[in-house]
Design a protein around this motif. Structure first.
Motif, PDB file in Angstrom:
ATOM      1  N   TRP A   1       0.826  -1.209   0.000  1.00 55.11           N
ATOM      2  CA  TRP A   1       0.000   0.000   0.000  1.00 55.11           C
ATOM      3  C   TRP A   1       0.858   1.255   0.000  1.00 55.11           C
ATOM      4  O   TRP A   1       0.543   2.234  -0.675  1.00 55.11           O
ATOM      5  CB  TRP A   1      -0.919   0.024   1.212  1.00 55.11           C
ATOM      6  CG  TRP A   1      -2.096  -0.879   1.136  1.00 55.11           C
ATOM      7  CD1 TRP A   1      -2.660  -1.419   0.032  1.00 55.11           C
ATOM      8  CD2 TRP A   1      -2.869  -1.350   2.240  1.00 55.11           C
ATOM      9  NE1 TRP A   1      -3.732  -2.200   0.379  1.00 55.11           N
ATOM     10  CE2 TRP A   1      -3.896  -2.172   1.728  1.00 55.11           C
ATOM     11  CE3 TRP A   1      -2.802  -1.154   3.607  1.00 55.11           C
ATOM     12  CZ2 TRP A   1      -4.826  -2.786   2.541  1.00 55.11           C
ATOM     13  CZ3 TRP A   1      -3.733  -1.780   4.421  1.00 55.11           C
ATOM     14  CH2 TRP A   1      -4.739  -2.578   3.877  1.00 55.11           C
ATOM     15  N   ALA A   2       1.937   1.247   0.758  1.00 53.68           N
ATOM     16  CA  ALA A   2       2.804   2.422   0.829  1.00 53.68           C
ATOM     17  C   ALA A   2       3.503   2.666  -0.501  1.00 53.68           C
ATOM     18  O   ALA A   2       3.621   3.818  -0.941  1.00 53.68           O
ATOM     19  CB  ALA A   2       3.829   2.253   1.940  1.00 53.68           C
ATOM     20  N   ALA A   3       3.980   1.615  -1.133  1.00 55.96           N
ATOM     21  CA  ALA A   3       4.665   1.771  -2.417  1.00 55.96           C
ATOM     22  C   ALA A   3       3.712   2.283  -3.489  1.00 55.96           C
ATOM     23  O   ALA A   3       4.098   3.097  -4.341  1.00 55.96           O
ATOM     24  CB  ALA A   3       5.290   0.442  -2.843  1.00 55.96           C
ATOM     25  N   ALA A   4       2.464   1.838  -3.437  1.00 54.35           N
ATOM     26  CA  ALA A   4       1.471   2.245  -4.433  1.00 54.35           C
ATOM     27  C   ALA A   4       0.731   3.518  -4.032  1.00 54.35           C
ATOM     28  O   ALA A   4      -0.037   4.052  -4.832  1.00 54.35           O
ATOM     29  CB  ALA A   4       0.462   1.123  -4.646  1.00 54.35           C
TER      30      ALA A   4
ATOM     31  N   ALA B   1      -3.327   9.315   7.581  1.00 52.37           N
ATOM     32  CA  ALA B   1      -3.798  10.543   8.221  1.00 52.37           C
ATOM     33  C   ALA B   1      -3.232  10.677   9.631  1.00 52.37           C
ATOM     34  O   ALA B   1      -2.838  11.772  10.048  1.00 52.37           O
ATOM     35  CB  ALA B   1      -5.319  10.564   8.245  1.00 52.37           C
ATOM     36  N   ARG B   2      -3.174   9.557  10.369  1.00 48.76           N
ATOM     37  CA  ARG B   2      -2.623   9.603  11.731  1.00 48.76           C
ATOM     38  C   ARG B   2      -1.109   9.810  11.713  1.00 48.76           C
ATOM     39  O   ARG B   2      -0.562  10.527  12.527  1.00 48.76           O
ATOM     40  CB  ARG B   2      -2.962   8.316  12.480  1.00 48.76           C
ATOM     41  CG  ARG B   2      -4.421   8.105  12.719  1.00 48.76           C
ATOM     42  CD  ARG B   2      -4.932   8.956  13.807  1.00 48.76           C
ATOM     43  NE  ARG B   2      -4.269   8.584  15.067  1.00 48.76           N
ATOM     44  CZ  ARG B   2      -4.511   9.137  16.208  1.00 48.76           C
ATOM     45  NH1 ARG B   2      -5.414  10.079  16.285  1.00 48.76           N
ATOM     46  NH2 ARG B   2      -3.884   8.765  17.289  1.00 48.76           N
TER      47      ARG B   2
ATOM     48  N   ARG C   1       6.980  12.368   4.444  1.00 47.91           N
ATOM     49  CA  ARG C   1       7.680  11.085   4.364  1.00 47.91           C
ATOM     50  C   ARG C   1       6.845   9.940   4.925  1.00 47.91           C
ATOM     51  O   ARG C   1       7.376   8.884   5.243  1.00 47.91           O
ATOM     52  CB  ARG C   1       9.002  11.173   5.102  1.00 47.91           C
ATOM     53  CG  ARG C   1       9.966  12.158   4.449  1.00 47.91           C
ATOM     54  CD  ARG C   1      11.232  12.242   5.217  1.00 47.91           C
ATOM     55  NE  ARG C   1      10.907  12.761   6.554  1.00 47.91           N
ATOM     56  CZ  ARG C   1      11.792  12.948   7.499  1.00 47.91           C
ATOM     57  NH1 ARG C   1      13.041  12.656   7.297  1.00 47.91           N
ATOM     58  NH2 ARG C   1      11.430  13.437   8.671  1.00 47.91           N
ATOM     59  N   VAL C   2       5.567  10.139   5.023  1.00 52.07           N
ATOM     60  CA  VAL C   2       4.692   9.151   5.664  1.00 52.07           C
ATOM     61  C   VAL C   2       4.665   7.831   4.897  1.00 52.07           C
ATOM     62  O   VAL C   2       4.643   6.757   5.504  1.00 52.07           O
ATOM     63  CB  VAL C   2       3.274   9.734   5.865  1.00 52.07           C
ATOM     64  CG1 VAL C   2       2.578   9.975   4.566  1.00 52.07           C
ATOM     65  CG2 VAL C   2       2.442   8.831   6.745  1.00 52.07           C
TER      66      VAL C   2
ATOM     67  N   PHE D   1       7.820   5.891   5.614  1.00 51.40           N
ATOM     68  CA  PHE D   1       7.726   5.330   6.961  1.00 51.40           C
ATOM     69  C   PHE D   1       6.903   4.055   6.961  1.00 51.40           C
ATOM     70  O   PHE D   1       7.301   3.042   7.530  1.00 51.40           O
ATOM     71  CB  PHE D   1       7.119   6.355   7.922  1.00 51.40           C
ATOM     72  CG  PHE D   1       6.655   5.756   9.219  1.00 51.40           C
ATOM     73  CD1 PHE D   1       7.569   5.326  10.162  1.00 51.40           C
ATOM     74  CD2 PHE D   1       5.306   5.603   9.484  1.00 51.40           C
ATOM     75  CE1 PHE D   1       7.148   4.758  11.355  1.00 51.40           C
ATOM     76  CE2 PHE D   1       4.875   5.042  10.669  1.00 51.40           C
ATOM     77  CZ  PHE D   1       5.805   4.620  11.603  1.00 51.40           C
ATOM     78  N   HIS D   2       5.745   4.072   6.313  1.00 58.19           N
ATOM     79  CA  HIS D   2       4.879   2.894   6.279  1.00 58.19           C
ATOM     80  C   HIS D   2       5.516   1.756   5.488  1.00 58.19           C
ATOM     81  O   HIS D   2       5.312   0.591   5.821  1.00 58.19           O
ATOM     82  CB  HIS D   2       3.499   3.231   5.711  1.00 58.19           C
ATOM     83  CG  HIS D   2       2.621   3.916   6.696  1.00 58.19           C
ATOM     84  ND1 HIS D   2       2.037   3.263   7.737  1.00 58.19           N
ATOM     85  CD2 HIS D   2       2.248   5.208   6.815  1.00 58.19           C
ATOM     86  CE1 HIS D   2       1.331   4.116   8.460  1.00 58.19           C
ATOM     87  NE2 HIS D   2       1.453   5.309   7.915  1.00 58.19           N
ATOM     88  N   PHE D   3       6.282   2.082   4.452  1.00 56.44           N
ATOM     89  CA  PHE D   3       6.966   1.051   3.685  1.00 56.44           C
ATOM     90  C   PHE D   3       7.984   0.318   4.557  1.00 56.44           C
ATOM     91  O   PHE D   3       7.998  -0.908   4.627  1.00 56.44           O
ATOM     92  CB  PHE D   3       7.653   1.674   2.468  1.00 56.44           C
ATOM     93  CG  PHE D   3       8.303   0.668   1.574  1.00 56.44           C
ATOM     94  CD1 PHE D   3       7.538  -0.064   0.679  1.00 56.44           C
ATOM     95  CD2 PHE D   3       9.670   0.452   1.623  1.00 56.44           C
ATOM     96  CE1 PHE D   3       8.126  -1.004  -0.146  1.00 56.44           C
ATOM     97  CE2 PHE D   3      10.265  -0.482   0.807  1.00 56.44           C
ATOM     98  CZ  PHE D   3       9.494  -1.210  -0.084  1.00 56.44           C
TER      99      PHE D   3
END
Length: 68
Positions: free
Chosen positions: A19-22, A34-35, A43-44, A47-49
Motif C-alpha cells: 500500500w505504501a509503495a502504491a 492521516a494519523r 515522508r509518511v 515510513f509505512h513502507f
C-alpha cells in the motif's frame, strides 16, 4: 500456533508495504496515513513502507522460531 501468527504478521507487513509503495487509496491505509502524517509529514509513505517490512521480518523470525 507461532506459524499462524507469524504468517499473519508477514501478510500484514507485506500488505502495508505494498500500500505504501502504491500510495493506495484504500480506506484503512488512508486512516493510517492521516494519523502518521502528523508526525512524519511528507515522508509518511516511506515510513509505512519500512514499518511494513519490519513487521514482515518479525513475522518471519516468529515462524522460524527465533523469538515468540
Amino acid at each position: 500456533m507461532h506459524t499462524f501468527w507469524g504468517g499473519l504478521m508477514i501478510a500484514i507487513g507485506l500488505l502495508m508495504s505494498w500500500w505504501a509503495a502504491a500510495r493506495s487509496d484504500f480506506v484503512v491505509y488512508r486512516l493510517l496515513v492521516a494519523r502518521s502524517r502528523l508526525l512524519w509529514g511528507d515522508r509518511v509513505h516511506a515510513f509505512h513502507f519500512v514499518a511494513g517490512l519490519l513487521v514482515a521480518l518479525c513475522g518471519l523470525l516468529m515462524v522460524l522460531g527465533v523469538f515468540g
